[in-house]
Design an enzyme around this catalytic site. Structure first.
Site, PDB file in Angstrom:
ATOM      1  N   GLU A  31      16.591  -7.758  80.279  1.00 18.62           N
ATOM      2  CA  GLU A  31      16.716  -8.682  79.184  1.00 18.62           C
ATOM      3  C   GLU A  31      18.090  -8.467  78.566  1.00 18.62           C
ATOM      4  OE1 GLU A  31      13.203  -8.715  76.634  1.00 18.62           O
ATOM      5  OE2 GLU A  31      12.124  -9.951  78.329  1.00 18.62           O
ATOM      6  N   GLU A  43       8.604 -11.022  84.300  1.00 15.46           N
ATOM      7  CA  GLU A  43       7.465 -10.783  83.480  1.00 15.46           C
ATOM      8  C   GLU A  43       7.262 -11.849  83.070  1.00 15.46           C
ATOM      9  OE1 GLU A  43       8.954  -8.623  80.028  1.00 15.46           O
ATOM     10  OE2 GLU A  43      10.245  -7.248  81.313  1.00 15.46           O
TER      11      GLU A  43
HETATM   12  O1  AHR Z   1       6.321  -6.395  78.469  1.00 14.54           O
HETATM   13  C1  AHR Z   1       6.895  -6.231  77.293  1.00 14.54           C
HETATM   14  C2  AHR Z   1       8.207  -6.369  76.820  1.00 14.54           C
HETATM   15  O2  AHR Z   1       8.540  -7.587  77.077  1.00 14.54           O
HETATM   16  C3  AHR Z   1       9.231  -5.870  77.945  1.00 14.54           C
HETATM   17  O3  AHR Z   1       9.454  -4.591  77.591  1.00 14.54           O
HETATM   18  C4  AHR Z   1      10.387  -6.679  77.626  1.00 14.54           C
HETATM   19  O4  AHR Z   1      11.155  -6.748  78.774  1.00 14.54           O
HETATM   20  C5  AHR Z   1       9.848  -7.864  77.339  1.00 14.54           C
HETATM   21  O5  AHR Z   1      10.510  -8.412  76.124  1.00 14.54           O
END
Ligand code: AHR
Length: 554
Positions: A229, A358
């Site tokens: 990110e 994610e």
């Molecule tokens: O999964 C939780 C968080 O969500 C992670 O650390 C991040 O990459 C995302 O914003």
């Protein structure tokens, strides 16, 4: 009149919910006629069906003779971050714990994950990754520094679970390793040496150190990511700035011939395609050996509401939140399509994968819990969200070749929840297990005509489906009924397949927020589904309201 209509509605509902009593509109009208209600002449079949919660129909053609892409098993990956009780307590309790463990890893969690056939685990973050310095997590545990987890609750991080522990754990559960490097606060040297430490087969000081720490042989690292990110917690960069940094860092990521991991570039999220565009239009990244980019990452979380400040509760929600959660989940399809279109322009051969590393549900913190730990219960709604995402991933299997749900244990949409020595499997765990036959299967296209499930201004297709040819030659069919009130009958014409036998399993419950608890751990679990039938080349099944059905056709 109103009272009599309500009585009729109750009667029809009872008929519709009786096992195998999927009431058709015609039957509903016949039933209504039988109890002679004068005003009923004005009611349409659709009104009656609505009132009864009865069974509208979906039809489809499954093209078994038009196989598509391989559904990479890595689409069923997990994510374990140093966050809350995701690793400490969830996976790792240490060798001296009273909780039964193997070299410090909980036996119950390891056994449950082995059964799930987890193909890959991503570690150590997430946001945590861009502040993680790998040297803090090697060597004798007592000598490791205690650092601060600034992202998640501002708590001390013992570093007891480091590189050796992660790679040992991945091996123990039979999963490939996905290591996320630190671009945000690290250096090219630190990242390069971490990869060398893990993969080099030459006698160097680094590999001697690895041997002293208990692992003389190199590990196999399947995926390695350059930051996480970068648009946010990973450094608040612009795509253009990140692309340059990616080129620099990735140039030094070297591993022995044949052992180079797939290198993942940090991409965008939600409806933002700027990151994918910046990375993929830099076409030298596709062809170059050194900085060669194997995948672009993408993150999308499902929240029921439209604002992160008020996402909605995990349990005790109403139907409005149910449908908005499912509608938001289905946006994954648009987001993947938009990014794929960009990628197809510069990489028509689809060398570079799109990695949804994610995804999952994210609700408001549960009252009384540390908000930074992201612990949430998990209900039938989460299982349906998982199944919808799987069907989307299958449809895009030619480009999406890696996905990691967030997260594995005790964090966000978890497979497993723990409390001291207790462990429960969530409805999401069961959805993953039911879909296991899709791992490495070959996608089979389906043309479907499905009714809609509508509530006020919200409307979604009521049925989601996908199919694949499994390794043993069977056909797996996944069917999801999104409607929480109505059973829906499905008829699938099988084109180009001669099958004789159907069996399957179902996950459903009476409440939208049905869940497993430490008191009642098996309230939601799969059961055998015996109401699918084959007549010639037609597969028929009636899907109960809010259900997931996975069928095996032989
Ligand atoms: O999964 C939780 C968080 O969500 C992670 O650390 C991040 O990459 C995302 O914003």
């Amino acid at each position: 009149m109103a009272l009599r209509l309500r009585a009729l509605t109750r009667l029809l509902r009872a008929a519709a919910t009786a096992p195998a009593a999927a009431i058709t509109p015609a039957a509903a009208i016949a039933l209504a006629a039988a109890i002679t209600l004068p005003a009923l002449t004005a009611a349409t079949a659709a009104d009656l069906q609505q009132a009864a919660g009865s069974s509208p129909a979906a039809s489809a053609v499954l093209h078994a003779d038009q196989p598509g892409a391989k559904i990479d098993r890595h689409l069923y990956g997990q994510f374990a971050e140093h966050l809350g009780r995701g690793i400490e307590e969830g996976v790792w309790v240490g060798e001296h714990s009273a909780i039964p463990n193997t070299r410090g890893f909980r036996n119950d969690v390891v056994a449950a994950l082995r059964e799930l056939h987890v193909p890959v685990v991503r570690w150590p973050g997430g946001c945590f990754a861009d502040e993680y310095h790998w040297r803090d997590g090697i060597g004798p545990r007592a000598a490791r520094p205690v650092t601060l987890n600034t992202n998640w609750g501002g708590v001390p991080e013992t570093n007891a679970f480091g590189t050796h522990e992660f790679l040992d754990f991945a091996e123990l559960i039979g999963a490939d390793a996905y290591v996320n490097g630190n671009l945000g606060t690290g250096s090219p040297r630190e990242m390069a040496e971490w990869l060398q430490y893990m993969t080099s087969d030459k006698a160097t000081s680094l590999t001697a150190e690895r041997a002293r720490n208990g692992h003389p042989n190199p590990w196999k690292i399947a995926y390695f990511a350059v930051g996480n990110e970068a648009w946010g917690c990973g450094g608040n960069m612009t795509p253009e700035y990140y692309v340059d940094l990616y080129r620099q860092y990735a140039s030094f990521l070297k591993a022995p011939m044949g052992a180079r991991p797939i290198i993942i570039a940090s991409g965008g999220n939600d409806d933002d395609t700027a990151w994918t565009t910046a990375l993929i239009s830099n076409t030298s990244l596709i062809s170059k050996m050194r900085s060669g980019m194997g995948a672009i990452s993408f993150h999308y979380y499902t929240i029921p509401g439209d604002r992160w400040q008020a996402k909605g509760p995990t349990t005790g929600f109403g139907e409005e939140q149910w449908i908005s959660t499912l509608a938001h989940t289905l946006k994954m399809d648009d987001f993947i399509r938009q990014n794929s279109e960009v990628m197809d322009k510069y990489d028509p051969a689809k060398k570079v994968a799109f990695a949804v590393d994610e995804w999952g549900t994210w609700y408001d913190p549960e009252p009384g819990r540390e908000p930074g730990f992201l612990y949430q219960q998990n209900t039938l709604r989460d299982a349906i969200v998982a199944a919808l995402n799987f069907n989307v991933f299958h449809r895009h299997a030619d480009r999406v070749r890696l996905a990691n749900i967030a997260q594995m244990v005790n964090v966000l949409q978890a497979m497993i929840l723990t409390k001291g020595p207790q462990m429960i499997l969530t409805p999401t765990y069961h959805a993953f297990k039911m879909f296991a036959p899709f791992q490495d299967a070959t996608y089979l296209p389906i043309d479907a005509n499905v009714p809609r499930y509508t509530l006020g201004p919200a409307s979604v297709p009521a049925i989601s489906m996908s199919a694949a040819r499994t390794a043993d030659g069977a056909i797996a069919v996944a069917l999801v009924n999104l409607d929480p009130n109505k059973a829906i009958s499905v008829s699938v014409t099988l084109s180009g397949a001669a099958v004789k036998h159907v069996s399957g399993s179902i996950l459903t419950a009476s409440a939208m927020d049905a869940r497993n608890t430490f008191e009642i751990p098996n309230a939601v679990r799969p059961a055998a589904f015996s109401s699918a039938s084959l007549t010639g080349a037609t597969l028929s099944a009636t899907l109960p309201a809010k259900s997931i059905v996975v069928l095996n056709l032989q």
